[in-house]
Design an enzyme around this catalytic site. Structure first.
Site, PDB file in Angstrom:
ATOM      1  N   ARG A 121      31.576 -60.754 -15.866  1.00 27.27           N
ATOM      2  CA  ARG A 121      31.371 -62.165 -15.534  1.00 27.27           C
ATOM      3  C   ARG A 121      32.714 -62.862 -15.368  1.00 27.27           C
ATOM      4  O   ARG A 121      32.870 -63.737 -14.520  1.00 27.27           O
ATOM      5  CB  ARG A 121      30.574 -62.856 -16.638  1.00 27.27           C
ATOM      6  N   GLU A 155      12.256 -56.601 -14.292  1.00 24.44           N
ATOM      7  CA  GLU A 155      13.299 -55.578 -14.218  1.00 24.44           C
ATOM      8  C   GLU A 155      12.733 -54.170 -14.085  1.00 24.44           C
ATOM      9  O   GLU A 155      13.267 -53.344 -13.333  1.00 24.44           O
ATOM     10  CB  GLU A 155      14.198 -55.647 -15.470  1.00 24.44           C
ATOM     11  N   ASP A 207      -6.704 -45.642 -16.697  1.00 26.95           N
ATOM     12  CA  ASP A 207      -6.726 -46.772 -17.624  1.00 26.95           C
ATOM     13  C   ASP A 207      -5.368 -46.966 -18.295  1.00 26.95           C
ATOM     14  O   ASP A 207      -4.921 -48.097 -18.502  1.00 26.95           O
ATOM     15  CB  ASP A 207      -7.797 -46.548 -18.702  1.00 26.95           C
ATOM     16  N   PRO A 253       5.077 -40.565 -17.280  1.00 26.98           N
ATOM     17  CA  PRO A 253       5.175 -41.830 -18.018  1.00 26.98           C
ATOM     18  C   PRO A 253       4.249 -42.850 -17.350  1.00 26.98           C
ATOM     19  O   PRO A 253       4.462 -43.220 -16.187  1.00 26.98           O
ATOM     20  CB  PRO A 253       6.650 -42.216 -17.865  1.00 26.98           C
TER      21      PRO A 253
END
Length: 672
Positions: free
Chosen positions: A524, A415, A162, A125
Site C-alpha cells: 500500500r 473472494e 446437496d 471439495p
C-alpha cells in the site's frame, strides 16, 4: 419405487442408465473404497443429458466448442468415469475403470484435471465445481463476443449435490451468475436429501429453489428417474434467458433394496450380497465389469453423435482469415501473447529512467496499463476493491449483460467465488484471468487457490496491502502469516516485488506461466525505484539476486523482499559505514530461487558470514535460507513479525515492531 415399471416404460434408456450404475457399483467394490450412491441416483439424469443434450465428440475431447460438463459433486466420480468409458473416450479404458482409486490410475478418487481427458476440472471439495463452472460460462460469453457465435456457442452443464449447495461458496457463485445473467449455465441438482450425517433436514432447512430464484436464476423441476420428464426439463433449460437450476428429485443408491435412500450408500461399497440383490432388481444378469456389446455400441454411438457438428465447426474455423484463426487457436491453447515480452521490456526501460516512488499496487496498475492492450485475453477483476487493488485500467470496460466484450469483472465481496471463477475461465480456454483483494483475504479464497495449484492453473492473484505497511486498518487486515501459507503451497509462485521494476518482471512471469498460479503481494505504501539501471534480463525469474554487493570483505548478507528491501539497503549503508561489508539479496520469489541450480544458489548465498532475513511477516519460510543452504544457526537472524500487527500509521508500526535499518544493523553486529 417400482423399478419394473420404469424399466418397461423406457427400456432403451433403462439399459443405458443401468450400465452406468453397475460400472460404478463394481469399481467401488473392487477398490473397496468410493461413493456408489450418487452415480446410482443420478444415472438417469446423466444418461438423458449425454444422449439428448450434451454437445461433445468423444474422439475429440478438446474440441473448443464442446459443451463443458462439470461434476461438482466430485465424490460421485464413477458417474463421470463410467460415462467417459461407455461413450468411447480413448483414455477411459475398462482397465482404468478396474483400476479406480489405485496408485497411478487416471481415475482418481475424485476427478482430477489433467489425469483423464473429459475431466474438465478437479472437483471434490464441495461447491468448487459449481463456482468454477460460473467462470467457464463467463469465458464462453467473452470468447463468443470476441470471435462470434459461429465459433463459440456452447453450454456449461453442472451436476451438484446437496453438499455443494450448502457450502458458502455456492451462494457467492450463484449470486455472481445471476447478476451476469449467464444463460449458458445449467445446474442439475441431485436432490436426494441425504448427507453423511443423515437427512439434509438434520442440518439445513433452506428452500434451495427459492434461494436460486432470489439470486436471478430460472428454476425447473423434474423426476430424476423419469427419462421423459428429465428430457422435458433439460429441453426447457436450454431455452432460458438466465442461468437455470433444475431440481432433479432422486434416490441415492437407486435400486439397492436395503441401502437406497440412506446415508449408508453414500461413501462405502455395497458389499457382495447387496450387489447381487441390486443386480437382480435392475434385471442385470452380467458379471462384474461386463457391459454387453450392443449396449456399449449404443453408448459409443452417443459419443460419436457430435462428430458431424464438430466437422462443420472445423470448416467454419478453417474459413476464417488466417490471422483471426491463428489468434483464436493461440488463445484457446493458452499460448503466451507474442507482444508481452516487448511491452514489459519497454516498460522497464522507461521506469528505470523515470524512477518513480510508487506503491507496488500502483506499479502493478502501471504494468497492466502497458500489458492489457497487447494481451487481449486478459480479464481482470476485484472483490469490491478496485480502487484499492488498482486492477482496472482505462482501456478495458466492465463485463456485464449486454457487454461481453468487457474485460473487467465486478465480483462483489465474493473472494472465494472470484478465485474459483478465475480457475474456470482459464480451464475453459481463451482467457488469462487476474483478480484482486487484500492479501489478508486470501483466507476467504483459500479453497479455490489451492485447486489452482493442484490443477496447474496459472491464475494470477493480485493481493495488495501486503503487510503492516497498510497502517491504520489494523491487525484484522494486516497479513503476517499469509506469505508463509502461500509459500507452503506446492506449485505456487509467491511474488513480493520491491519496486516498479520487480513488479513488471513478476507480471511477465505470471502471464507467461503455463502451469503455476501466481500470488502478487503488493504494498500500500510508496516505495522508491531501486533498480535505476535498465536490465533487459528478467532478474525476478531467478527468484533472488544480488541487488547491492558488499564493499570490501563480505561479512554479512541481508535477504529481504518487497518493502523491506529498501530498509535492508539502508541498513547496509549503516554497516558499510562501520566497514562491515554487507551484501543485500532481493528475493522476490522463493519458489523460483529454490528451482535454480545449486551453483546459482551458492553464488547468491555463499557459505560463511552472517545472514539476516528481513520481512514484515513471520519467520517460518526463511529458515531454509538462514539455517540451510550453507547457513549456520549461530550466524543467522531474522527481523520481522512475531505476532499480529496493530492499528497505527505505517511508519510508527515499523518502528514499534523493530523493522528498521538500525535494528537490522544491530542484529548483524550481534551475530558477527
Amino acid at each position: 419405487m417400482d423399478l419394473a415399471a420404469l424399466r418397461a416404460k423406457t427400456p432403451d434408456h433403462w439399459k443405458l442408465a443401468t450400465a452406468i450404475r453397475v460400472l460404478a457399483i463394481d469399481a467401488v467394490q473392487a477398490a473397496n473404497s468410493g461413493h456408489p450412491g450418487m452415480p446410482m441416483g443420478m444415472a438417469d439424469v446423466a444418461t438423458v443429458l449425454f444422449r439428448n443434450h450434451l454437445k461433445f465428440d468423444a474422439k475429440a475431447p478438446n474440441w473448443a466448442d464442446r459443451d463443458r460438463f462439470v461434476l461438482s459433486a466430485g465424490h460421485g466420480s464413477m458417474l463421470l468415469y463410467a460415462l467417459l468409458h461407455l461413450t468411447g473416450y480413448e483414455q477411459a479404458t475398462l482397465d482404468e475403470v478396474k483400476n479406480f482409486r489405485q496408485w497411478g490410475a487416471r481415475m482418481a478418487g475424485h476427478p482430477e484435471y489433467g489425469h483423464l481427458e473429459g475431466v474438465e476440472t478437479t472437483t471434490g471439495p464441495l461447491g468448487q465445481g459449481i463456482s468454477t463452472a460460473v467462470g467457464m460460462a463467463i469465458a464462453e460469453k467473452s470468447m463468443a463476443a470476441r470471435f462470434g457465435k459461429k465459433l463459440v456457442d456452447h453450454k456449461i452443464w453442472v451436476i451438484a449435490g446437496d453438499g455443494c449447495l450448502m457450502e458458502g461458496i455456492s451462494q457467492e457463485a450463484i449470486g455472481l451468475a445471476g447478476k451476469q445473467e449467464l444463460d449458458n449455465l445449467i445446474v442439475l441438482w441431485d436432490n436426494n436429501n441425504i448427507t453423511i450425517d443423515g437427512r439434509v433436514t438434520v442440518s439445513d432447512v433452506t428452500d434451495q429453489k427459492a434461494r436460486f430464484a432470489a439470486s436471478g436464476w430460472d428454476v425447473l423441476s423434474c423426476d430424476g428417474h423419469d427419462a421423459e420428464d428429465i428430457d422435458r426439463a433439460l429441453t426447457a433449460a436450454k431455452k432460458a434467458k438466465r442461468p437455470v437450476l433444475v431440481d432433479c428429485k432422486t434416490l441415492i443408491g437407486f435400486g439397492s433394496p436395503n441401502k437406497a435412500d440412506s446415508y449408508a450408500v453414500h461413501g462405502a461399497p455395497l458389499g457382495d450380497a447387496e450387489i447381487k440383490l441390486t443386480r437382480e432388481a435392475y434385471g442385470w444378469e452380467h458379471g462384474p465389469f461386463v457391459i454387453p456389446a450392443e449396449i456399449k455400441a449404443e453408448w459409443e454411438a452417443i459419443g460419436a453423435k457430435g462428430a458431424a457438428e464438430r466437422a462443420e465447426w472445423e470448416a467454419r474455423l478453417a474459413a476464417l482469415p488466417a490471422g483471426k484463426r491463428a489468434e483464436f487457436e493461440r488463445q484457446m491453447a493458452r499460448g503466451v501473447a507474442p507482444k508481452l515480452a516487448g511491452a514489459i521490456r519497454a516498460f522497464k526501460k522507461a521506469q528505470s529512467e523515470a524512477a518513480p516512488k510508487v506503491a507496488t499496487r500502483k506499479a502493478s496498475e502501471m504494468v497492466l496499463a502497458a500489458v492489457n492492450p497487447v494481451v487481449p485475453e486478459t480479464i481482470g477483476g476485484s472483490a469490491d476493491l478496485t480502487g484499492s487493488n488498482l486492477t482496472k485500467t482505462s482501456d478495458i470496460e466492465d463485463f456485464m449483460p449486454g457487454n461481453h466484450k468487457g474485460r473487467y469483472m465486478r465480483y462483489g465481496i465474493r473472494e472465494h467465488a472470484m478465485a474459483a471463477a478465475m480457475n474456470g475461465m482459464w480451464l475453459h480456454g481463451g482467457v488469462r484471468p487476474y483478480g484482486g483483494t487484500f492479501f489478508c483475504f486470501t483466507d476467504y479464497a483459500r479453497g479455490a487457490m489451492r485447486l489452482s495449484s493442484l490443477m496447474g492453473v496459472p491464475t494470477v492473484y493480485v493481493m495488495t496491502h501486503d503487510s503492516i505497511g497498510l497502517g491504520e486498518d489494523g491487525p484484522t487486515h494486516q497479513p503476517v502469516e499469509h506469505l508463509a501459507i502461500c509459500r507452503a503451497t506446492p506449485n505456487t509462485w509467491t511474488f513480493r516485488p520491491a519496486d516498479v521494476i520487480e513488479t513488471a518482471e513478476a507480471w511477465e512471469l505470471a502471464l507467461s506461466s503455463e502451469r503455476t498460479p501466481s500470488v502478487l503481494a503488493l504494498s500500500r505504501q510508496n516505495l522508491p525505484t531501486l533498480r535505476t539501471k535498465h536490465e533487459a534480463k528478467n532478474l525476478t525469474a531467478k527468484g533472488a539476486y544480488v541487488i547491492a554487493e558488499a564493499e570490501g570483505k563480505r561479512q554479512a548478507i541481508l535477504m529481504a523482499t518487497g518493502s523491506e528491501v529498501e530498509i535492508a539497503l539502508k541498513a547496509r549503508a549503516l554497516l558499510q559505514a562501520e566497514a562491515i561489508g554487507t551484501r543485500v539479496v532481493s528475493m522476490p520469489c522463493m519458489e523460483l530461487f529454490a528451482a535454480q541450480d545449486e551453483a546459482y544458489r551458492k553464488r547468491i548465498l555463499p557459505a560463511g558470514g552472517v545472514r539476516v532475513a528481513v520481512e514484515a511477516a513471520i519467520r517460518q519460510p526463511w529458515d531454509r535460507w538462514l539455517l540451510g543452504e550453507r547457513g549456520m544457526e549461530r550466524k543467522a537472524g531474522f527481523v520481522g513479525m512475531e505476532g499480529f500487527g496493530a492499528s497505527a500509521p505505517a511508519e510508527r508500526l515499523y518502528a514499534e515492531f523493530g523493522i528498521t535499518p538500525e535494528a537490522i544493523a544491530a542484529k548483524v553486529k550481534s551475530l558477527l
